[in-house]
Design a protein around this motif. Structure first.
Motif, PDB file in Angstrom:
ATOM      1  N   TRP A  28       0.828  -1.212   0.000  1.00  0.00           N
ATOM      2  CA  TRP A  28       0.000   0.000   0.000  1.00  0.00           C
ATOM      3  C   TRP A  28       0.863   1.262   0.000  1.00  0.00           C
ATOM      4  N   MET A  29       1.964   1.248   0.750  1.00  0.00           N
ATOM      5  CA  MET A  29       2.815   2.431   0.841  1.00  0.00           C
ATOM      6  C   MET A  29       3.591   2.674  -0.450  1.00  0.00           C
ATOM      7  N   TYR A  30       4.249   1.638  -0.986  1.00  0.00           N
ATOM      8  CA  TYR A  30       5.102   1.925  -2.145  1.00  0.00           C
ATOM      9  C   TYR A  30       4.348   1.846  -3.463  1.00  0.00           C
ATOM     10  N   ALA A  31       3.348   0.955  -3.581  1.00  0.00           N
ATOM     11  CA  ALA A  31       2.650   0.829  -4.854  1.00  0.00           C
ATOM     12  C   ALA A  31       1.563   1.883  -5.015  1.00  0.00           C
ATOM     13  N   THR A  32       0.841   2.172  -3.927  1.00  0.00           N
ATOM     14  CA  THR A  32      -0.264   3.122  -4.023  1.00  0.00           C
ATOM     15  C   THR A  32       0.197   4.558  -3.794  1.00  0.00           C
ATOM     16  N   TRP A  33       0.825   4.808  -2.628  1.00  0.00           N
ATOM     17  CA  TRP A  33       1.199   6.186  -2.296  1.00  0.00           C
ATOM     18  C   TRP A  33       2.419   6.670  -3.075  1.00  0.00           C
ATOM     19  N   ALA A  34       3.504   5.881  -3.042  1.00  0.00           N
ATOM     20  CA  ALA A  34       4.741   6.346  -3.670  1.00  0.00           C
ATOM     21  C   ALA A  34       4.661   6.333  -5.190  1.00  0.00           C
ATOM     22  N   TYR A  35       3.977   5.328  -5.756  1.00  0.00           N
ATOM     23  CA  TYR A  35       3.951   5.245  -7.219  1.00  0.00           C
ATOM     24  C   TYR A  35       2.690   5.877  -7.801  1.00  0.00           C
ATOM     25  N   GLN A  36       1.523   5.348  -7.454  1.00  0.00           N
ATOM     26  CA  GLN A  36       0.300   5.836  -8.089  1.00  0.00           C
ATOM     27  C   GLN A  36      -0.014   7.287  -7.733  1.00  0.00           C
ATOM     28  N   ILE A  37       0.026   7.618  -6.454  1.00  0.00           N
ATOM     29  CA  ILE A  37      -0.382   8.963  -6.030  1.00  0.00           C
ATOM     30  C   ILE A  37       0.715   9.990  -6.311  1.00  0.00           C
ATOM     31  N   LEU A  38       1.931   9.742  -5.789  1.00  0.00           N
ATOM     32  CA  LEU A  38       3.005  10.719  -5.956  1.00  0.00           C
ATOM     33  C   LEU A  38       3.380  10.896  -7.421  1.00  0.00           C
ATOM     34  N   THR A  42      -2.440   5.642 -18.074  1.00  0.00           N
ATOM     35  CA  THR A  42      -2.839   4.261 -18.378  1.00  0.00           C
ATOM     36  C   THR A  42      -1.626   3.406 -18.702  1.00  0.00           C
ATOM     37  N   ILE A  43      -0.689   3.968 -19.460  1.00  0.00           N
ATOM     38  CA  ILE A  43       0.537   3.231 -19.796  1.00  0.00           C
ATOM     39  C   ILE A  43       1.374   2.968 -18.551  1.00  0.00           C
ATOM     40  N   LEU A  44       1.477   3.978 -17.674  1.00  0.00           N
ATOM     41  CA  LEU A  44       2.313   3.849 -16.477  1.00  0.00           C
ATOM     42  C   LEU A  44       1.604   3.154 -15.323  1.00  0.00           C
ATOM     43  N   GLY A  45       0.276   3.038 -15.400  1.00  0.00           N
ATOM     44  CA  GLY A  45      -0.483   2.409 -14.328  1.00  0.00           C
ATOM     45  C   GLY A  45      -0.651   3.290 -13.111  1.00  0.00           C
ATOM     46  N   THR A  46      -0.757   4.607 -13.315  1.00  0.00           N
ATOM     47  CA  THR A  46      -0.935   5.539 -12.197  1.00  0.00           C
ATOM     48  C   THR A  46      -2.380   6.038 -12.154  1.00  0.00           C
ATOM     49  N   ASP A  47      -2.639   6.963 -11.248  1.00  0.00           N
ATOM     50  CA  ASP A  47      -3.998   7.459 -10.991  1.00  0.00           C
ATOM     51  C   ASP A  47      -4.323   8.572 -11.978  1.00  0.00           C
ATOM     52  N   ASP A  48      -5.038   8.244 -13.044  1.00  0.00           N
ATOM     53  CA  ASP A  48      -5.311   9.232 -14.087  1.00  0.00           C
ATOM     54  C   ASP A  48      -6.293  10.314 -13.616  1.00  0.00           C
ATOM     55  N   ILE A  49      -7.225   9.969 -12.734  1.00  0.00           N
ATOM     56  CA  ILE A  49      -8.197  10.961 -12.255  1.00  0.00           C
ATOM     57  C   ILE A  49      -7.487  12.046 -11.451  1.00  0.00           C
TER      58      ILE A  49
END
Length: 343
Positions: A92-102, A149-156
Motif C-alpha cells: 500500500w505504501m510503495y505501490a499506491t502512495w509512492a507510485y500511483q499517487i506521488l 494508463t501506460i504507467l499504471g498511475t492514478d489518471d483521475i
C-alpha cells in the motif's frame, strides 16, 4: 473523506452482514464526492443566489481532489484482502502512495505547467487559433489519461492536478470563462454517462438470493445519505474556515453526491480481484449492484433537494404575502362597532 469511507463501510456491514474488509472495499467506492454532480449543484442561479462563493469554492475543490484520492482507500482494502497485514501495508505504501499517487501528482504538475507556458507563448505570438486554444484542455486530458494508463498511475488525480497547474495564475480560466465550451462538454458527457448508467443498473440482482433484497437497499440508501457526511460536518465545521454558519454546515453536510467516480471504483475493484484470482466472497458479485444503488439514490435525493427547497421558499413567500394582504381586513373587522354599523 476518511470519515465518509469508514461510515459508509460500517453501514454496509450493518445492512448486509459482510466481513468488515469486504465492507471497506465496497465503502471505498462510494466515499468520494462526485465532481460532476457537485458541479451541477454548485453552479447555476440557485447556487449563485443562496450559496456563498467561499463555500462553493471549497466544495468544488474537495470534490475534485477526493475523486482521485479514492485510490488509497480502495487499495488499502484490496491489499488487506489479497495479502497478510505486513505485506499489505508495504504494498500500500510503495505501490499506491509512492507510485500511483506521488507519480500522478508529479506528472500532472509538470504537464500542466508546461501546457500553461506553451499556451501563453502561443497566444502572445498568435501561433494558435481560438478553436484550438479552447480545445486544448480536452487534448491535455486525453494525453494525461493515455500516459497514466501506460504507467499504471492514478489518471483521475493526475488530471485534477494538471488542471490546477494549468490555471494556477488564473490566466487560463479568465481566457475561457465566457466561451461556454467547458460547460457544454461537461453537460454532454454527463448526460451521456447517466443515460449509459441508467441502462446498465443491474435491477435483476436486487433479490434475496444475492443478499440484496429491496428493503436492504432502501435502508442502505437512507442511512448513507444521512450518516455519511452530515454528522462529521457538524462536529468538525469549526476547523473549516469556509464553513461559518449553520446554513453552511447543513448545505456542505448534505450535498456530497455519489456519482461517476463510484462506478469507476466499483469496476476497478472487480477488475483487481479478478486479475489476481482473489476470491473475496460476495464482493465481486455485490459491489457493482450496491454502488449502483447508492448512485441512483444520490442522484434522486440530491437531484430533488434543490427543487424542494425552492418550492418550500415559494410556498412560504406566498403564505406570507397572503397573510399580509389579509391583515388590514382582520384589523378592520376587529374595530369597535359604531352605532351606525348596528342600525
Amino acid at each position: 473523506m476518511t470519515t465518509m469511507w469508514l461510515v459508509t463501510s460500517a453501514v454496509i456491514k450493518f445492512v448486509f452482514q459482510v466481513p468488515f474488509l469486504h465492507a471497506l472495499a465496497i465503502g471505498a467506492c462510494a466515499a468520494p464526492t462526485d465532481p460532476v454532480l457537485a458541479n451541477a449543484v454548485l453552479k447555476g442561479m440557485f447556487a449563485e443566489s443562496h450559496v456563498p462563493l467561499r463555500l462553493r469554492n471549497i466544495l468544488i475543490a474537495e470534490s475534485g481532489a477526493n475523486d482521485g484520492l479514492g485510490f488509497p482507500f480502495l487499495y488499502f482494502a484490496i491489499y488487506l484482502i489479497r495479502f497478510n497485514a505486513g505485506h499489505a501495508m508495504g504494498a500500500w505504501m510503495y505501490a499506491t502512495w509512492a507510485y500511483q499517487i506521488l507519480m500522478s501528482v508529479c506528472i500532472g504538475t509538470l504537464v500542466g505547467y508546461i501546457a500553461r507556458i506553451a499556451l501563453q507563448y502561443s497566444e502572445r505570438f498568435r501561433w494558435v487559433d481560438r478553436e484550438s486554444f479552447l480545445s486544448s484542455s480536452v487534448t491535455l486530458t486525453l494525453l494525461l489519461v493515455g500516459i497514466c494508463t501506460i504507467l499504471g498511475t492514478d489518471d483521475i488525480l493526475c488530471c485534477f492536478v494538471a488542471g490546477n497547474s494549468l490555471s494556477w495564475n488564473d490566466w487560463f480560466r479568465i481566457e475561457i470563462e465566457d466561451m461556454g465550451l467547458q460547460e457544454t462538454l461537461n453537460a454532454m458527457l454527463s448526460v451521456a454517462f447517466f443515460i449509459y448508467f441508467g441502462a446498465v443498473i443491474p435491477w435483476s440482482e436486487y433479490s434475496e438470493a444475492n443478499m440484496l433484497h429491496p428493503w436492504r437497499i432502501v435502508v442502505l440508501i437512507v442511512l448513507v445519505m444521512v450518516l455519511r457526511r452530515l454528522p462529521a460536518m457538524v462536529v468538525l465545521y469549526k476547523f473549516i474556515p469556509a464553513v461559518r454558519t449553520w446554513y453552511d454546515v447543513l448545505f456542505a453536510g448534505w450535498f456530497g453526491p455519489i456519482g461517476v467516480s463510484a462506478v469507476f471504483y466499483a469496476v476497478e475493484t472487480v477488475k483487481q480481484l479478478d486479475e489476481h484470482n482473489v476470491s473475496a466472497g460476495q464482493v465481486q458479485k455485490t459491489v457493482f449492484p450496491i454502488v449502483s444503488a447508492l448512485v441512483f439514490g444520490s442522484v434522486l435525493v440530491h437531484g430533488v433537494s434543490i427543487p424542494l427547497v425552492l418550492m418550500g421558499k415559494h410556498v412560504g413567500t406566498t403564505m406570507a404575502r397572503t397573510q399580509s394582504n389579509e391583515l388590514p381586513f382582520r384589523i378592520w373587522s376587529r374595530r369597535p362597532k359604531a352605532d351606525s354599523d348596528n342600525e
